[in-house]
Design a protein around this motif. Structure first.
Motif, PDB file in Angstrom:
ATOM      1  N   THR A  67       0.373  -1.520  -0.156  1.00 55.08           N
ATOM      2  CA  THR A  67       0.485   0.057  -0.332  1.00 55.08           C
ATOM      3  C   THR A  67       0.895   0.925   0.067  1.00 55.08           C
ATOM      4  O   THR A  67       0.570   2.473  -0.392  1.00 55.08           O
ATOM      5  N   SER A  68       2.392   1.339   0.564  1.00 55.75           N
ATOM      6  CA  SER A  68       3.367   2.323   0.339  1.00 55.75           C
ATOM      7  C   SER A  68       4.029   2.406  -0.947  1.00 55.75           C
ATOM      8  O   SER A  68       4.378   3.680  -1.166  1.00 55.75           O
ATOM      9  N   CYS A  69       3.065   1.639  -1.548  1.00 50.73           N
ATOM     10  CA  CYS A  69       4.665   1.867  -3.648  1.00 50.73           C
ATOM     11  C   CYS A  69       3.648   2.467  -3.940  1.00 50.73           C
ATOM     12  O   CYS A  69       2.498   2.208  -4.469  1.00 50.73           O
ATOM     13  N   VAL A  70       4.190   3.732  -4.754  1.00 49.66           N
ATOM     14  CA  VAL A  70       3.755   4.530  -5.091  1.00 49.66           C
ATOM     15  C   VAL A  70       3.002   3.811  -7.091  1.00 49.66           C
ATOM     16  O   VAL A  70       2.227   4.102  -7.334  1.00 49.66           O
ATOM     17  N   THR A  71       4.138   3.016  -6.963  1.00 46.47           N
ATOM     18  CA  THR A  71       4.221   1.889  -8.547  1.00 46.47           C
ATOM     19  C   THR A  71       2.810   1.185  -8.691  1.00 46.47           C
ATOM     20  O   THR A  71       1.783   1.052  -8.805  1.00 46.47           O
ATOM     21  N   MET A  98       2.996  -7.092   0.841  1.00 46.15           N
ATOM     22  CA  MET A  98       4.394  -7.727   1.229  1.00 46.15           C
ATOM     23  C   MET A  98       4.307  -7.851   3.282  1.00 46.15           C
ATOM     24  O   MET A  98       3.773  -7.394   3.827  1.00 46.15           O
ATOM     25  N   GLN A  99       5.200  -7.869   3.326  1.00 49.43           N
ATOM     26  CA  GLN A  99       5.407  -8.396   5.402  1.00 49.43           C
ATOM     27  C   GLN A  99       5.267  -7.618   5.952  1.00 49.43           C
ATOM     28  O   GLN A  99       4.419  -7.396   6.818  1.00 49.43           O
ATOM     29  N   TYR A 100       5.877  -6.675   5.075  1.00 50.31           N
ATOM     30  CA  TYR A 100       5.626  -5.092   6.085  1.00 50.31           C
ATOM     31  C   TYR A 100       4.421  -4.250   5.530  1.00 50.31           C
ATOM     32  O   TYR A 100       4.215  -3.041   6.682  1.00 50.31           O
ATOM     33  N   ASP A 101       3.500  -4.466   4.904  1.00 52.97           N
ATOM     34  CA  ASP A 101       2.413  -3.376   4.881  1.00 52.97           C
ATOM     35  C   ASP A 101       1.814  -4.221   5.993  1.00 52.97           C
ATOM     36  O   ASP A 101       0.755  -5.103   6.435  1.00 52.97           O
ATOM     37  N   ARG A 102       0.925  -3.346   6.348  1.00 51.53           N
ATOM     38  CA  ARG A 102       0.119  -3.585   8.176  1.00 51.53           C
ATOM     39  C   ARG A 102      -1.442  -4.094   7.090  1.00 51.53           C
ATOM     40  O   ARG A 102      -2.006  -3.443   6.345  1.00 51.53           O
ATOM     41  N   ASP A 122       1.720 -11.540   2.984  1.00 52.95           N
ATOM     42  CA  ASP A 122       2.868 -12.392   3.182  1.00 52.95           C
ATOM     43  C   ASP A 122       2.987 -11.991   4.500  1.00 52.95           C
ATOM     44  O   ASP A 122       4.388 -11.683   4.447  1.00 52.95           O
ATOM     45  N   ALA A 123       2.163 -12.979   5.595  1.00 56.80           N
ATOM     46  CA  ALA A 123       2.563 -11.835   7.874  1.00 56.80           C
ATOM     47  C   ALA A 123       3.767 -12.706   6.980  1.00 56.80           C
ATOM     48  O   ALA A 123       4.726 -11.716   8.498  1.00 56.80           O
ATOM     49  N   ALA A 124       4.953 -13.404   7.176  1.00 61.72           N
ATOM     50  CA  ALA A 124       6.369 -14.190   7.718  1.00 61.72           C
ATOM     51  C   ALA A 124       7.207 -13.601   6.833  1.00 61.72           C
ATOM     52  O   ALA A 124       7.926 -14.096   6.772  1.00 61.72           O
ATOM     53  N   GLY A 125       6.799 -12.999   5.387  1.00 61.55           N
ATOM     54  CA  GLY A 125       7.298 -12.863   4.348  1.00 61.55           C
ATOM     55  C   GLY A 125       7.882 -14.701   3.294  1.00 61.55           C
ATOM     56  O   GLY A 125       8.900 -14.131   2.445  1.00 61.55           O
ATOM     57  N   ASP A 126       7.660 -15.723   3.786  1.00 60.61           N
ATOM     58  CA  ASP A 126       7.905 -16.705   3.456  1.00 60.61           C
ATOM     59  C   ASP A 126       7.298 -16.848   1.684  1.00 60.61           C
ATOM     60  O   ASP A 126       8.005 -18.138   1.056  1.00 60.61           O
ATOM     61  N   ILE A 127       6.025 -16.726   1.437  1.00 59.30           N
ATOM     62  CA  ILE A 127       5.955 -16.174  -0.111  1.00 59.30           C
ATOM     63  C   ILE A 127       6.852 -15.632  -0.966  1.00 59.30           C
ATOM     64  O   ILE A 127       7.256 -15.622  -1.775  1.00 59.30           O
ATOM     65  N   GLN A 130      10.138 -17.415  -1.797  1.00 61.70           N
ATOM     66  CA  GLN A 130       9.821 -18.794  -2.297  1.00 61.70           C
ATOM     67  C   GLN A 130       9.371 -18.230  -3.731  1.00 61.70           C
ATOM     68  O   GLN A 130      10.213 -18.853  -4.668  1.00 61.70           O
ATOM     69  N   PHE A 131       9.788 -17.423  -3.818  1.00 62.37           N
ATOM     70  CA  PHE A 131       9.819 -16.464  -5.443  1.00 62.37           C
ATOM     71  C   PHE A 131       9.994 -15.812  -5.787  1.00 62.37           C
ATOM     72  O   PHE A 131      10.581 -15.266  -6.665  1.00 62.37           O
ATOM     73  N   GLY A 132      12.419 -16.229  -4.820  1.00 60.82           N
ATOM     74  CA  GLY A 132      12.833 -15.406  -5.740  1.00 60.82           C
ATOM     75  C   GLY A 132      13.161 -14.728  -4.081  1.00 60.82           C
ATOM     76  O   GLY A 132      14.284 -13.653  -5.631  1.00 60.82           O
ATOM     77  N   ASP A 133      13.212 -14.345  -3.434  1.00 62.17           N
ATOM     78  CA  ASP A 133      13.206 -13.329  -2.821  1.00 62.17           C
ATOM     79  C   ASP A 133      12.975 -12.259  -3.402  1.00 62.17           C
ATOM     80  O   ASP A 133      12.885 -11.204  -3.777  1.00 62.17           O
ATOM     81  N   VAL A 134      11.679 -11.979  -3.909  1.00 63.04           N
ATOM     82  CA  VAL A 134      11.472 -10.737  -4.591  1.00 63.04           C
ATOM     83  C   VAL A 134      10.921  -9.124  -3.219  1.00 63.04           C
ATOM     84  O   VAL A 134      10.924  -9.799  -1.981  1.00 63.04           O
ATOM     85  N   THR A 135      11.805  -8.374  -3.031  1.00 60.67           N
ATOM     86  CA  THR A 135      11.817  -7.270  -2.092  1.00 60.67           C
ATOM     87  C   THR A 135      11.365  -6.388  -2.981  1.00 60.67           C
ATOM     88  O   THR A 135      10.888  -4.920  -2.228  1.00 60.67           O
ATOM     89  N   LEU A 136      11.196  -6.342  -4.116  1.00 58.00           N
ATOM     90  CA  LEU A 136      11.536  -4.620  -4.910  1.00 58.00           C
ATOM     91  C   LEU A 136       9.797  -5.114  -5.372  1.00 58.00           C
ATOM     92  O   LEU A 136       9.264  -6.117  -5.803  1.00 58.00           O
TER      93      LEU A 136
END
Length: 172
Positions: A67-71, A98-102, A122-127, A130-136
């Motif tokens: 939700t914090s991602c403008v794009t 994403m995990q950091y999204d409230r 993705d509360a724990a960031g596991d997904i 598993q999809f290749g360390d999606v961070t962006l």
């Protein structure tokens, strides 16, 4: 002081250039090579469990967003249009927050924009891992009917090109 050896002055830029080209080639290959989508289970904001395995036989888009991602916010209406256009032909869509999204922000965004597809957190960031360390974000995967990742988009996709690819996959 000794004069620089002219035969070595080209070495560093050439070596750096070769490394950059090699890494670019690896990056390109990792974005274009088809590999199996990970076998994961999404938990939707309504509590439903949906696995990638259960979506075999359909073309699937998995969109990592926040939700914090403008794009992400900018592209979401086009993601909705894409889903609405192809859902009757067999397209499934999972928007993974994403995990950091409230969670309350994700729920509010989903409700106010009436997102018609599966929204998961993705509360724990596991997904994402598993999809290749999606961070962006946004990062979107297009998965074929056999569960193979056929395209990975980092950033907003070019929607007319994406639509052609979806149509090709749905027809196949």
């Amino acid at each position: 002081m000794t004069a620089p050896n002219p035969s070595r002055t080209w070495f560093k830029p050439a070596a750096i250039g070769a490394v950059v080209l090699a890494l670019a080639g690896i990056g390109y290959a990792s974005f274009t090579a088809s590999s199996a989508a990970p076998d994961v289970t999404f938990i939707s904001i309504t509590g439903d469990k949906i696995s990638t395995q259960s979506m075999r036989g359909k073309v699937v888009m998995v969109n990592f967003w926040a939700t914090s991602c403008v794009t992400c916010v900018k592209e979401m209406p086009q993601m909705v249009e894409t889903y609405e256009k192809y859902k009757g032909q067999g397209l499934e869509f999972v928007a993974v927050a994403m995990q950091y999204d409230r969670p309350d922000y994700v729920l509010n965004f989903t409700e106010t924009r009436k997102l018609p597809f599966i929204v998961a957190i993705d509360a724990a960031g596991d997904i994402a891992r598993q999809f290749g360390d999606v961070t962006l974000t946004p990062t979107t995967f297009l998965i074929d009917k056999n569960g193979k990742i056929i395209k990975r988009y980092v950033g907003e996709p070019e929607f007319p090109v994406l639509h052609k690819l979806i149509e090709k996959e749905l027809a196949g």
